[in-house]
Design a protein around this motif. Structure first.
Motif, PDB file in Angstrom:
ATOM      1  N   GLU A   1       0.830  -1.212   0.000  1.00  0.00           N
ATOM      2  CA  GLU A   1       0.000   0.000   0.000  1.00  0.00           C
ATOM      3  C   GLU A   1       0.863   1.260   0.000  1.00  0.00           C
ATOM      4  OE1 GLU A   1      -3.235   0.195  -0.526  1.00  0.00           O
ATOM      5  OE2 GLU A   1      -3.229  -1.975  -0.714  1.00  0.00           O
ATOM      6  N   PHE A   2       1.943   1.233   0.725  1.00  0.00           N
ATOM      7  CA  PHE A   2       2.875   2.357   0.753  1.00  0.00           C
ATOM      8  C   PHE A   2       3.454   2.565  -0.644  1.00  0.00           C
ATOM      9  CE2 PHE A   2       7.051   4.243   1.276  1.00  0.00           C
ATOM     10  CZ  PHE A   2       6.875   5.212   2.250  1.00  0.00           C
ATOM     11  N   ILE A   3       3.860   1.488  -1.284  1.00  0.00           N
ATOM     12  CA  ILE A   3       4.449   1.557  -2.631  1.00  0.00           C
ATOM     13  C   ILE A   3       3.435   2.131  -3.615  1.00  0.00           C
ATOM     14  CG2 ILE A   3       5.278   0.117  -4.538  1.00  0.00           C
ATOM     15  CD1 ILE A   3       6.622  -1.655  -2.333  1.00  0.00           C
ATOM     16  N   ARG A   4       2.182   1.679  -3.528  1.00  0.00           N
ATOM     17  CA  ARG A   4       1.132   2.210  -4.408  1.00  0.00           C
ATOM     18  C   ARG A   4       0.869   3.694  -4.140  1.00  0.00           C
ATOM     19  NH1 ARG A   4      -0.917  -2.999  -4.468  1.00  0.00           N
ATOM     20  NH2 ARG A   4      -2.007  -2.889  -2.472  1.00  0.00           N
ATOM     21  N   LYS A   5       0.747   4.063  -2.870  1.00  0.00           N
ATOM     22  CA  LYS A   5       0.425   5.442  -2.508  1.00  0.00           C
ATOM     23  C   LYS A   5       1.441   6.433  -3.073  1.00  0.00           C
ATOM     24  CE  LYS A   5      -0.357   8.675   1.254  1.00  0.00           C
ATOM     25  NZ  LYS A   5      -0.525   8.864   2.686  1.00  0.00           N
ATOM     26  N   TYR A   6       2.729   6.099  -2.979  1.00  0.00           N
ATOM     27  CA  TYR A   6       3.770   7.019  -3.411  1.00  0.00           C
ATOM     28  C   TYR A   6       4.226   6.780  -4.856  1.00  0.00           C
ATOM     29  CZ  TYR A   6       3.708   8.743   1.289  1.00  0.00           C
ATOM     30  OH  TYR A   6       3.290   9.308   2.468  1.00  0.00           O
ATOM     31  N   GLY A   7       3.570   5.872  -5.566  1.00  0.00           N
ATOM     32  CA  GLY A   7       3.888   5.644  -6.978  1.00  0.00           C
ATOM     33  C   GLY A   7       5.282   5.117  -7.202  1.00  0.00           C
ATOM     34  N   ILE A   8       5.751   4.301  -6.287  1.00  0.00           N
ATOM     35  CA  ILE A   8       7.108   3.755  -6.379  1.00  0.00           C
ATOM     36  C   ILE A   8       7.085   2.579  -7.357  1.00  0.00           C
ATOM     37  CG2 ILE A   8       8.985   2.651  -5.103  1.00  0.00           C
ATOM     38  CD1 ILE A   8       7.885   4.181  -2.588  1.00  0.00           C
ATOM     39  N   GLU A   9       7.867   2.693  -8.416  1.00  0.00           N
ATOM     40  CA  GLU A   9       7.957   1.618  -9.404  1.00  0.00           C
ATOM     41  C   GLU A   9       9.335   1.626 -10.052  1.00  0.00           C
ATOM     42  OE1 GLU A   9       5.668   3.627 -13.151  1.00  0.00           O
ATOM     43  OE2 GLU A   9       4.418   2.992 -11.470  1.00  0.00           O
ATOM     44  N   VAL A  10       9.733   0.485 -10.569  1.00  0.00           N
ATOM     45  CA  VAL A  10      11.051   0.347 -11.192  1.00  0.00           C
ATOM     46  C   VAL A  10      11.156   1.326 -12.356  1.00  0.00           C
ATOM     47  CG1 VAL A  10      12.599  -1.200 -12.444  1.00  0.00           C
ATOM     48  CG2 VAL A  10      11.316  -2.052 -10.469  1.00  0.00           C
ATOM     49  N   GLY A  11      12.268   2.043 -12.404  1.00  0.00           N
ATOM     50  CA  GLY A  11      12.536   3.010 -13.454  1.00  0.00           C
ATOM     51  C   GLY A  11      12.129   4.434 -13.102  1.00  0.00           C
ATOM     52  N   LYS A  12      11.302   4.609 -12.088  1.00  0.00           N
ATOM     53  CA  LYS A  12      10.853   5.952 -11.699  1.00  0.00           C
ATOM     54  C   LYS A  12      11.958   6.652 -10.905  1.00  0.00           C
ATOM     55  CE  LYS A  12       6.892   8.441  -9.918  1.00  0.00           C
ATOM     56  NZ  LYS A  12       5.518   8.320  -9.408  1.00  0.00           N
ATOM     57  N   THR A  13      12.043   7.960 -11.092  1.00  0.00           N
ATOM     58  CA  THR A  13      13.055   8.766 -10.412  1.00  0.00           C
ATOM     59  C   THR A  13      12.377   9.738  -9.452  1.00  0.00           C
ATOM     60  OG1 THR A  13      14.509   8.600 -12.336  1.00  0.00           O
ATOM     61  CG2 THR A  13      14.983  10.360 -10.775  1.00  0.00           C
ATOM     62  N   PHE A  14      12.945   9.854  -8.251  1.00  0.00           N
ATOM     63  CA  PHE A  14      12.436  10.750  -7.221  1.00  0.00           C
ATOM     64  C   PHE A  14      13.518  11.749  -6.834  1.00  0.00           C
ATOM     65  CE2 PHE A  14       9.934   6.932  -6.764  1.00  0.00           C
ATOM     66  CZ  PHE A  14       8.648   7.412  -6.498  1.00  0.00           C
ATOM     67  N   ASP A  15      13.085  12.953  -6.430  1.00  0.00           N
ATOM     68  CA  ASP A  15      14.037  13.890  -5.827  1.00  0.00           C
ATOM     69  C   ASP A  15      14.573  13.246  -4.561  1.00  0.00           C
ATOM     70  OD1 ASP A  15      13.681  15.851  -7.743  1.00  0.00           O
ATOM     71  OD2 ASP A  15      12.137  16.900  -6.600  1.00  0.00           O
ATOM     72  N   CYS A  16      15.855  13.442  -4.305  1.00  0.00           N
ATOM     73  CA  CYS A  16      16.488  12.812  -3.151  1.00  0.00           C
ATOM     74  C   CYS A  16      17.617  13.710  -2.667  1.00  0.00           C
ATOM     75  CB  CYS A  16      17.027  11.439  -3.560  1.00  0.00           C
ATOM     76  SG  CYS A  16      17.699  10.453  -2.216  1.00  0.00           S
ATOM     77  N   LYS A  17      17.837  13.708  -1.376  1.00  0.00           N
ATOM     78  CA  LYS A  17      18.935  14.474  -0.792  1.00  0.00           C
ATOM     79  C   LYS A  17      19.896  13.506  -0.116  1.00  0.00           C
ATOM     80  CE  LYS A  17      16.348  18.704   0.009  1.00  0.00           C
ATOM     81  NZ  LYS A  17      17.122  19.613  -0.795  1.00  0.00           N
ATOM     82  N   LEU A  18      21.155  13.654  -0.427  1.00  0.00           N
ATOM     83  CA  LEU A  18      22.224  12.886   0.200  1.00  0.00           C
ATOM     84  C   LEU A  18      22.749  13.696   1.377  1.00  0.00           C
ATOM     85  CD1 LEU A  18      24.650  10.858   0.402  1.00  0.00           C
ATOM     86  CD2 LEU A  18      25.772  12.292  -1.340  1.00  0.00           C
ATOM     87  N   GLY A  19      22.736  13.115   2.560  1.00  0.00           N
ATOM     88  CA  GLY A  19      23.305  13.764   3.734  1.00  0.00           C
ATOM     89  C   GLY A  19      24.600  13.082   4.117  1.00  0.00           C
ATOM     90  N   ILE A  20      25.662  13.861   4.232  1.00  0.00           N
ATOM     91  CA  ILE A  20      26.964  13.328   4.661  1.00  0.00           C
ATOM     92  C   ILE A  20      27.296  13.963   6.001  1.00  0.00           C
ATOM     93  CG2 ILE A  20      29.438  13.241   4.168  1.00  0.00           C
ATOM     94  CD1 ILE A  20      28.774  12.903   1.255  1.00  0.00           C
ATOM     95  N   ILE A  21      27.639  13.104   6.950  1.00  0.00           N
ATOM     96  CA  ILE A  21      27.856  13.558   8.323  1.00  0.00           C
ATOM     97  C   ILE A  21      28.988  14.576   8.401  1.00  0.00           C
ATOM     98  CG2 ILE A  21      29.472  11.722   8.990  1.00  0.00           C
ATOM     99  CD1 ILE A  21      27.617  11.664  11.643  1.00  0.00           C
ATOM    100  N   GLN A  22      28.749  15.604   9.213  1.00  0.00           N
ATOM    101  CA  GLN A  22      29.738  16.649   9.469  1.00  0.00           C
ATOM    102  C   GLN A  22      30.181  16.650  10.920  1.00  0.00           C
ATOM    103  OE1 GLN A  22      30.785  18.766   6.743  1.00  0.00           O
ATOM    104  NE2 GLN A  22      29.758  17.019   5.830  1.00  0.00           N
ATOM    105  N   LYS A  23      29.247  16.228  11.812  1.00  0.00           N
ATOM    106  CA  LYS A  23      29.530  16.261  13.244  1.00  0.00           C
ATOM    107  C   LYS A  23      28.730  15.160  13.926  1.00  0.00           C
ATOM    108  CE  LYS A  23      28.655  19.047  17.311  1.00  0.00           C
ATOM    109  NZ  LYS A  23      27.800  20.089  17.825  1.00  0.00           N
ATOM    110  N   GLY A  24      29.363  14.456  14.851  1.00  0.00           N
ATOM    111  CA  GLY A  24      28.673  13.444  15.635  1.00  0.00           C
ATOM    112  C   GLY A  24      29.091  12.038  15.258  1.00  0.00           C
TER     113      GLY A  24
END
Length: 150
Positions: A104-127
């Motif tokens: 249901e989660f996959i259907r709700k967010y339209g997640i399917e093979v080949g689809k591209t989503f905006d994404c942010k990469l976070g790289i640790i700076q502290k901690g």
């Protein structure tokens, strides 16, 4: 009985003072606790596979059928190459609690093979947290309710 209570009370007050006075103990504590900060890079996540998980159901785990969703991250931005091996391999898109999403989660967010989503990469700076994290602005990974609907 009274002597025993006095002894326990005094011990409870004295022992913490000794453990806090130890500079090595204090520095170890500050290294392993506290907030972490990340530097974020804009990019895209392309879904490369979605397969139903065949892992045995864990006690206290989800009641829905889990799906292993994998993606590849790309960015035009230059980031710390120390983490290049981690960033360039296939990643799992998991819920905030680290469970795999349900159908249901996959259907709700339209997640399917080949689809591209905006994404942010976070790289640790502290901690001392996870060195690399991925955030999806258009996918609410804490949307657990959608996983339990059938």
């Amino acid at each position: 009985m009274w002597k025993m209570l006095c002894f326990l009370a005094c011990t409870a007050l004295i022992i913490p003072q000794f453990s806090c006075a130890n500079p090595q103990h204090e520095s170890e504590k500050s290294m392993s606790t506290g907030p972490c900060s990340y530097h974020y890079y804009d990019g895209k996540a392309k879904i490369v596979s979605i397969e139903q998980s065949h892992a045995p159901k864990a006690t206290g785990g989800p009641s829905y059928p889990q799906h292993e969703v994998k993606f590849l991250f790309t960015t035009d931005e230059t980031y710390d190459q120390t983490y290049a091996d981690m960033v360039s391999r296939e990643q799992w898109l998991t819920l905030t609690n680290s469970w795999h999403p349900g159908p249901e989660f996959i259907r709700k967010y339209g997640i399917e093979v080949g689809k591209t989503f905006d994404c942010k990469l976070g790289i640790i700076q502290k901690g001392a947290c996870t060195p690399v994290v991925f955030e999806f602005p258009d996918i609410n990974r804490s949307d657990y309710f959608e996983n339990t609907q059938r």
